[in-house]
Design a protein around this motif. Structure first.
Motif, PDB file in Angstrom:
ATOM      1  N   GLU A   1     -19.497 -62.911 -10.830  1.00  0.00           N
ATOM      2  CA  GLU A   1     -19.237 -63.524  -9.516  1.00  0.00           C
ATOM      3  C   GLU A   1     -18.474 -62.551  -8.614  1.00  0.00           C
ATOM      4  OE1 GLU A   1     -17.216 -67.335  -9.578  1.00  0.00           O
ATOM      5  OE2 GLU A   1     -16.853 -67.204  -7.412  1.00  0.00           O
ATOM      6  N   ALA A   2     -17.478 -61.891  -9.190  1.00  0.00           N
ATOM      7  CA  ALA A   2     -16.663 -60.961  -8.408  1.00  0.00           C
ATOM      8  C   ALA A   2     -17.535 -59.859  -7.801  1.00  0.00           C
ATOM      9  CB  ALA A   2     -15.575 -60.348  -9.283  1.00  0.00           C
ATOM     10  N   PHE A   3     -18.507 -59.416  -8.587  1.00  0.00           N
ATOM     11  CA  PHE A   3     -19.368 -58.327  -8.139  1.00  0.00           C
ATOM     12  C   PHE A   3     -20.178 -58.750  -6.918  1.00  0.00           C
ATOM     13  CE2 PHE A   3     -22.646 -55.041  -8.626  1.00  0.00           C
ATOM     14  CZ  PHE A   3     -21.806 -53.956  -8.803  1.00  0.00           C
ATOM     15  N   HIS A   4     -20.510 -60.052  -6.829  1.00  0.00           N
ATOM     16  CA  HIS A   4     -21.317 -60.535  -5.704  1.00  0.00           C
ATOM     17  C   HIS A   4     -20.483 -61.237  -4.641  1.00  0.00           C
ATOM     18  CE1 HIS A   4     -24.430 -60.252  -8.946  1.00  0.00           C
ATOM     19  NE2 HIS A   4     -24.986 -59.586  -7.969  1.00  0.00           N
ATOM     20  N   ASP A   5     -19.176 -61.213  -4.778  1.00  0.00           N
ATOM     21  CA  ASP A   5     -18.293 -61.912  -3.836  1.00  0.00           C
ATOM     22  C   ASP A   5     -17.973 -60.990  -2.662  1.00  0.00           C
ATOM     23  OD1 ASP A   5     -16.293 -63.180  -2.474  1.00  0.00           O
ATOM     24  OD2 ASP A   5     -15.060 -63.638  -4.226  1.00  0.00           O
ATOM     25  N   PRO A   6     -18.477 -61.323  -1.450  1.00  0.00           N
ATOM     26  CA  PRO A   6     -18.228 -60.421  -0.317  1.00  0.00           C
ATOM     27  C   PRO A   6     -16.738 -60.243  -0.033  1.00  0.00           C
ATOM     28  CG  PRO A   6     -19.237 -62.493   0.412  1.00  0.00           C
ATOM     29  CD  PRO A   6     -19.294 -62.482  -1.078  1.00  0.00           C
ATOM     30  N   LEU A   7     -15.936 -61.281  -0.323  1.00  0.00           N
ATOM     31  CA  LEU A   7     -14.504 -61.163  -0.026  1.00  0.00           C
ATOM     32  C   LEU A   7     -13.826 -60.144  -0.943  1.00  0.00           C
ATOM     33  CD1 LEU A   7     -13.395 -64.809   0.796  1.00  0.00           C
ATOM     34  CD2 LEU A   7     -13.649 -62.873   2.335  1.00  0.00           C
ATOM     35  N   VAL A   8     -14.347 -59.976  -2.154  1.00  0.00           N
ATOM     36  CA  VAL A   8     -13.799 -58.947  -3.040  1.00  0.00           C
ATOM     37  C   VAL A   8     -14.007 -57.571  -2.408  1.00  0.00           C
ATOM     38  CG1 VAL A   8     -14.239 -57.715  -5.209  1.00  0.00           C
ATOM     39  CG2 VAL A   8     -13.953 -60.195  -5.224  1.00  0.00           C
ATOM     40  N   TRP A   9     -15.223 -57.343  -1.937  1.00  0.00           N
ATOM     41  CA  TRP A   9     -15.524 -56.033  -1.355  1.00  0.00           C
ATOM     42  C   TRP A   9     -14.787 -55.821  -0.050  1.00  0.00           C
ATOM     43  CZ3 TRP A   9     -17.476 -52.744  -4.580  1.00  0.00           C
ATOM     44  CH2 TRP A   9     -18.212 -53.227  -5.662  1.00  0.00           C
ATOM     45  N   ASP A  10     -14.753 -56.889   0.793  1.00  0.00           N
ATOM     46  CA  ASP A  10     -14.041 -56.777   2.070  1.00  0.00           C
ATOM     47  C   ASP A  10     -12.578 -56.433   1.850  1.00  0.00           C
ATOM     48  OD1 ASP A  10     -16.258 -57.367   3.439  1.00  0.00           O
ATOM     49  OD2 ASP A  10     -15.690 -59.401   4.043  1.00  0.00           O
ATOM     50  N   SER A  11     -11.926 -57.207   0.969  1.00  0.00           N
ATOM     51  CA  SER A  11     -10.490 -57.014   0.792  1.00  0.00           C
ATOM     52  C   SER A  11     -10.206 -55.662   0.136  1.00  0.00           C
ATOM     53  CB  SER A  11      -9.888 -58.156  -0.026  1.00  0.00           C
ATOM     54  OG  SER A  11     -10.553 -58.296  -1.247  1.00  0.00           O
TER      55      SER A  11
ATOM     56  N   TYR B   1      -6.472 -72.262  -6.900  1.00  0.00           N
ATOM     57  CA  TYR B   1      -6.132 -72.608  -8.295  1.00  0.00           C
ATOM     58  C   TYR B   1      -7.116 -72.026  -9.316  1.00  0.00           C
ATOM     59  CZ  TYR B   1      -3.048 -76.095  -6.158  1.00  0.00           C
ATOM     60  OH  TYR B   1      -2.084 -76.716  -5.414  1.00  0.00           O
ATOM     61  N   ARG B   2      -7.871 -70.974  -8.948  1.00  0.00           N
ATOM     62  CA  ARG B   2      -8.849 -70.425  -9.883  1.00  0.00           C
ATOM     63  C   ARG B   2      -8.215 -69.265 -10.649  1.00  0.00           C
ATOM     64  NH1 ARG B   2     -14.084 -68.812  -7.195  1.00  0.00           N
ATOM     65  NH2 ARG B   2     -14.907 -69.136  -9.286  1.00  0.00           N
ATOM     66  N   VAL B   3      -7.439 -69.610 -11.643  1.00  0.00           N
ATOM     67  CA  VAL B   3      -6.671 -68.595 -12.364  1.00  0.00           C
ATOM     68  C   VAL B   3      -7.589 -67.649 -13.147  1.00  0.00           C
ATOM     69  CG1 VAL B   3      -5.009 -68.276 -14.228  1.00  0.00           C
ATOM     70  CG2 VAL B   3      -4.600 -70.000 -12.482  1.00  0.00           C
ATOM     71  N   GLY B   4      -8.661 -68.195 -13.721  1.00  0.00           N
ATOM     72  CA  GLY B   4      -9.591 -67.358 -14.470  1.00  0.00           C
ATOM     73  C   GLY B   4     -10.219 -66.298 -13.584  1.00  0.00           C
ATOM     74  N   TYR B   5     -10.696 -66.728 -12.433  1.00  0.00           N
ATOM     75  CA  TYR B   5     -11.352 -65.799 -11.520  1.00  0.00           C
ATOM     76  C   TYR B   5     -10.347 -64.785 -10.969  1.00  0.00           C
ATOM     77  CZ  TYR B   5     -14.317 -64.158  -7.712  1.00  0.00           C
ATOM     78  OH  TYR B   5     -15.055 -63.367  -6.867  1.00  0.00           O
ATOM     79  N   ALA B   6      -9.157 -65.289 -10.601  1.00  0.00           N
ATOM     80  CA  ALA B   6      -8.122 -64.386 -10.083  1.00  0.00           C
ATOM     81  C   ALA B   6      -7.748 -63.342 -11.139  1.00  0.00           C
ATOM     82  CB  ALA B   6      -6.894 -65.187  -9.657  1.00  0.00           C
ATOM     83  N   SER B   7      -7.721 -63.757 -12.409  1.00  0.00           N
ATOM     84  CA  SER B   7      -7.422 -62.798 -13.484  1.00  0.00           C
ATOM     85  C   SER B   7      -8.508 -61.734 -13.552  1.00  0.00           C
ATOM     86  CB  SER B   7      -7.352 -63.503 -14.836  1.00  0.00           C
ATOM     87  OG  SER B   7      -6.361 -64.486 -14.810  1.00  0.00           O
ATOM     88  N   ALA B   8      -9.766 -62.174 -13.430  1.00  0.00           N
ATOM     89  CA  ALA B   8     -10.873 -61.214 -13.520  1.00  0.00           C
ATOM     90  C   ALA B   8     -10.769 -60.182 -12.408  1.00  0.00           C
ATOM     91  CB  ALA B   8     -12.205 -61.946 -13.451  1.00  0.00           C
ATOM     92  N   ILE B   9     -10.511 -60.641 -11.170  1.00  0.00           N
ATOM     93  CA  ILE B   9     -10.479 -59.645 -10.094  1.00  0.00           C
ATOM     94  C   ILE B   9      -9.224 -58.776 -10.186  1.00  0.00           C
ATOM     95  CG2 ILE B   9     -12.038 -60.854  -8.511  1.00  0.00           C
ATOM     96  CD1 ILE B   9      -9.801 -61.872  -6.937  1.00  0.00           C
ATOM     97  N   SER B  10      -8.156 -59.302 -10.748  1.00  0.00           N
ATOM     98  CA  SER B  10      -6.987 -58.424 -10.885  1.00  0.00           C
ATOM     99  C   SER B  10      -7.202 -57.399 -12.001  1.00  0.00           C
ATOM    100  CB  SER B  10      -5.699 -59.208 -11.075  1.00  0.00           C
ATOM    101  OG  SER B  10      -5.797 -60.054 -12.169  1.00  0.00           O
ATOM    102  N   ILE B  11      -7.990 -57.760 -13.012  1.00  0.00           N
ATOM    103  CA  ILE B  11      -8.312 -56.764 -14.048  1.00  0.00           C
ATOM    104  C   ILE B  11      -9.181 -55.651 -13.429  1.00  0.00           C
ATOM    105  CG2 ILE B  11      -9.560 -56.366 -16.226  1.00  0.00           C
ATOM    106  CD1 ILE B  11      -7.063 -57.997 -16.720  1.00  0.00           C
ATOM    107  N   ILE B  12     -10.120 -56.068 -12.577  1.00  0.00           N
ATOM    108  CA  ILE B  12     -10.956 -55.066 -11.902  1.00  0.00           C
ATOM    109  C   ILE B  12     -10.070 -54.129 -11.086  1.00  0.00           C
ATOM    110  CG2 ILE B  12     -12.704 -54.763 -10.090  1.00  0.00           C
ATOM    111  CD1 ILE B  12     -13.942 -57.417 -11.030  1.00  0.00           C
ATOM    112  N   PHE B  13      -9.118 -54.713 -10.385  1.00  0.00           N
ATOM    113  CA  PHE B  13      -8.218 -53.909  -9.551  1.00  0.00           C
ATOM    114  C   PHE B  13      -7.371 -52.971 -10.415  1.00  0.00           C
ATOM    115  CE2 PHE B  13      -4.651 -53.761  -6.294  1.00  0.00           C
ATOM    116  CZ  PHE B  13      -5.386 -52.977  -5.425  1.00  0.00           C
TER     117      PHE B  13
END
Lengths: 319, 448
Positions: free
Chosen positions: A86-96, A284-296
């Motif tokens: 999901e993170a890979f296809h999330d435009p907000l991940v790339w924008d931010s 409140y999406r802790v799982g997703y937030a964890s995934a994107i912080s691991i990517i970071f």
């Protein structure tokens, strides 16, 4: 940090181990035991805290990134690589990510040059030296909330001092084109003091006799700068740039304060850390937030390792 | 100076012992010690998010309750408003360390996993302390009921108002004989009023503060005027987005015009300009104590009904029972008693600008005497609210996603029609999304 301090303790003792007889190895073991007995207790509190507040959260974060955990921690399911997909296809991940990178590109060169110029000024000025140093360094002592609020006022379109002094009518904080620039200006003012201090210390450690010898050989100020000062500052410049890149990629607080937790005009100042916070603690999406912080984490670690690799290569080249 | 007769080991042991004793002491403080100290039999732990003037008022109300109920020890904690508050509350409720009572914005209740993170109110206990449904505004009560159970006890609404300076408007000929602003019922009348007011305004000040670049305010004002046009967001089954882009565009163009016509300066310090002589500011009713304290001549009405129908954005503070695995007993009863007391004795609260949800207070002579409260009390009858869904409510996911779109239209970086389209996209995305708290979409029961 633990690895290095442990190595430092053990390194001198461990070297002779292969070349010595069994008897001396025994005494070595005894010596090491004694060292651990004394030293071990002293580093134990640190090790415990490090494991509890660094190692454990990292492991836990990695685990959570494979779940759909929410903030309450109840009812989390294992979802495999879904969050990463999901993170890979999330435009907000790339924008931010883009905003954090853009900020870094603007801040790092500016801060390096300005810190150097300020250090030169403070180093060479004769009168009221302490005042210059204090002025340059003082903003660094402020908390980010103070710095952010201050600049929010300074950039205010109706009553702000920036427009008043410059005699212009720019909507600094509400135009997409100037929004990030405003955060950069605040950051420069607020944090340049630290790099300034590093440069100042480095300048003071260049031996005077180098300059004296150069003068005797007829080198003018420009030559002395190019052939003595800049080369002698090469290591510190490398350090300043590296620290600034790592700090700037993680930009968060000043932007959040200036924009009152909002993402700025046309969402142009939402940084990666802010997006992580929003996903974790607004949605409140802790799982997703964890995934994107691991990517970071992986991105930042790659930058840091890449820099180390470059540095080593350069040193080998010099040798 | 002699050194103390301690060797290192004794010193370390001493410090360690003190640390352990200290932490045990704090632990004891957190459990029973303070209840013992106050000689009360029952302890009610109560979390709220009120700071500033609201904080003072709440503390005064709690003190009154303590005086009237010496057998109950209220241990109140004030936490920072917004997401930090809701995050802590969710974690406490899931970790079995929830307070006995807490405050929550009514709009957030649907998203807070009623039944899992929130416990329903015990209607018998509430009745015992004098709480009856017929004493509350029906719209508020309905929003607080989920799956047939009451999950929130409404305390107030806080509405978005149009504050105006009487001194400036008098010069501009916009005050009626009663000393209040002349009625405004269309966009034309509103912009005419702004035009007239601008002429009487000190140089350098804007005519109206609309928080054009603030994502929360922008969204709240949108909700108000979109409701005036009769706009809705989702169908009743929460399966389809029925957002009307034309109506939305009309609202966005109206908001944008304040900036393009030079009546509002985007990014200006709106409240401060108002206190300095700017004729209008749109703000929440919580600004009443601030402006009253500044000793300026002002009035406050609900947002002007420029699209014909009265509607102003409103949110509500309500009391909730965070989930406790063994809820019951005297603390639970104390929580019911405290909430009932505060809801019924909220005149001090109303003085802080909020409109009380408890109708006997609302209709009391004492409340009717409060100014400018009596000028905007009608806001209770035409509340414009966010849709009832898990992602709604104060500083919730919907506000965080859709507010910036409204702001970008206000600032001119997105055309109103394009922004309206983006808003629809946001709504579609959220409707398809699962509530992270219970894994259900809005259609599967995220809303009721």
């Amino acid at each position: 940090m633990t690895a290095t301090s442990a190595e430092a303790t053990l390194a001198p003792a461990s070297k002779p181990i292969r070349s010595t007889s069994a008897g001396s190895a025994d005494s070595l073991r005894a010596r090491m035991g004694r060292r651990l007995q004394h030293g071990g207790w002293f580093i134990a509190p640190f090790l415990v805290l490090f494991a509890l507040f660094v190692i454990w959260p990292i492991l836990r974060g990695i685990y959570l990134s494979f779940t759909d955990a929410n903030v309450s921690g109840v009812g989390a399911n294992f979802v495999g690589w879904d969050n990463y997909r999901e993170a890979f296809h999330d435009p907000l991940v790339w924008d931010s990510l883009g905003h954090s990178a853009y900020f870094t590109l603007l801040v790092v060169p500016c801060i390096t040059v300005i810190a150097f110029l300020m250090a030169m000024l403070a180093h060479h000025i004769e009168r009221a030296k302490w005042l210059w140093r204090l002025c340059f360094f003082a903003p660094f002592l402020l908390p980010s909330t103070v710095a952010g609020n201050l600049w929010q006022w300074l950039f205010n379109p109706g009553t702000g001092m920036v427009n008043y002094v410059l005699g212009i009518d720019t909507a600094w904080l509400t135009e997409k084109s100037t929004a990030m620039l405003a955060v950069v200006i605040c950051t420069l003012w607020w944090t340049v003091g630290f790099s300034f201090l590093l440069y100042l210390a480095a300048l003071q450690s260049i031996p005077d006799h180098l300059y004296e010898a150069a003068k005797l050989d007829g080198a003018n100020a420009w030559h002395r700068m190019v052939h003595i000062t800049l080369p002698m500052l090469r290591n510190i410049t490398g350090l300043v740039i590296a620290l600034q890149i790592l700090a700037s990629l993680q930009v968060f607080d000043q932007a959040v304060v200036i924009y009152d937790f909002g993402p700025g005009p046309e969402e142009s100042t939402r940084t990666f850390v802010q997006y992580t916070l929003e996903e974790g603690f607004t949605s409140y999406r802790v799982g997703y937030a964890s995934a994107i912080s691991i990517i970071f984490f992986v991105i930042i670690a790659s930058v840091a390792l890449g820099r180390m690799w470059l540095l080593r290569k350069r040193e080998e080249g010099v040798r | 100076m002699g050194r103390p007769g301690l060797n290192r080991r004794q010193l370390l042991a001493g410090v360690g012992g003190l640390t352990v004793a200290g932490s045990l002491g704090f632990a004891a403080l957190g459990t029973g010690a303070d209840a013992l100290a106050s000689s009360a039999n029952t302890r009610v732990r109560y979390w709220n998010l009120f700071s500033g003037g609201d904080g003072y008022n709440m503390i005064a109300m709690l003190d009154a309750f303590r005086k009237a109920n010496p057998d109950i020890d209220v241990k109140d904690s004030t936490l920072q408003w917004g997401n930090p508050y809701y995050t802590k509350l969710a974690m406490a409720a899931s970790g079995s360390r929830a307070p006995d009572l807490s405050v929550m914005h009514l709009g957030r209740v649907a998203g807070f996993a009623p039944g899992r993170l929130l416990d329903p109110w015990d209607m018998d206990l509430l009745a015992k302390y004098g709480i009856r449904e017929q004493d509350f505004n029906p719209a508020l009560w309905k929003r607080a009921v989920i799956d047939g159970k009451l999950y929130a006890l409404p305390l107030d609404i806080h509405a978005q108002l149009s504050f105006y300076r009487k001194d400036v408007l008098k010069k501009a000929g916009l005050l009626g004989d009663d000393g209040l602003i002349v009625p405004i019922t269309s966009t034309k009348e509103w912009f005419d009023a702004l035009k007239a007011a601008k002429k009487s305004t000190k140089k350098g000040l804007q005519t109206v503060g609309i928080h054009a670049n603030d994502q929360n305010f922008s969204w709240w004002f949108f909700v108000a005027f979109y409701t005036q046009l009769g706009g809705t967001y989702f169908n009743s089954a929460m399966t389809d987005v029925v957002f009307d882009e034309d109506k939305a565009t009309q609202v966005l163009e109206f908001l944008r015009r304040h900036v393009t016509d030079g009546y509002a300066i985007a990014g200006a310090a709106d409240a401060e300009q108002f206190m300095n002589g700017s004729p209008f500011v749109w703000e929440g009713n919580w600004s009443v104590p601030v402006y009253s304290g500044a000793k300026i001549e002002y009035g406050a009405t609900p947002l002007p009904p420029v699209f014909g129908k009265q509607a102003t954005h409103a949110e509500s503070h309500s009391f909730v029972l965070p989930h406790q695995s063994s809820r019951g007993g005297s603390s639970n009863e104390g929580a019911h008693r405290l909430a009932a007391y505060i809801v019924k004795n909220a005149l001090a609260w109303a003085a802080g600008g909020h409109i009380p949800a408890y109708t006997p207070t609302l209709e009391s002579a004492a409340y009717k005497k409060l100014t400018p409260q009596n000028e905007y009390v009608s806001a209770m009858d035409h509340q414009a609210t966010e849709p009832k869904a898990w992602f709604s409510g104060s500083t919730g996911t919907l506000a965080a996603r859709i507010g910036p779109v409204v702001a970008s239209s206000n600032l001119g970086s997105a055309k109103p029609a394009a922004a309206a389209h983006s808003m629809k996209n946001v709504l579609e995305k959220l409707l398809a999304m699962k509530n992270p708290m219970d894994g259900k979409t809005a259609a599967q029961g995220g809303a009721a």
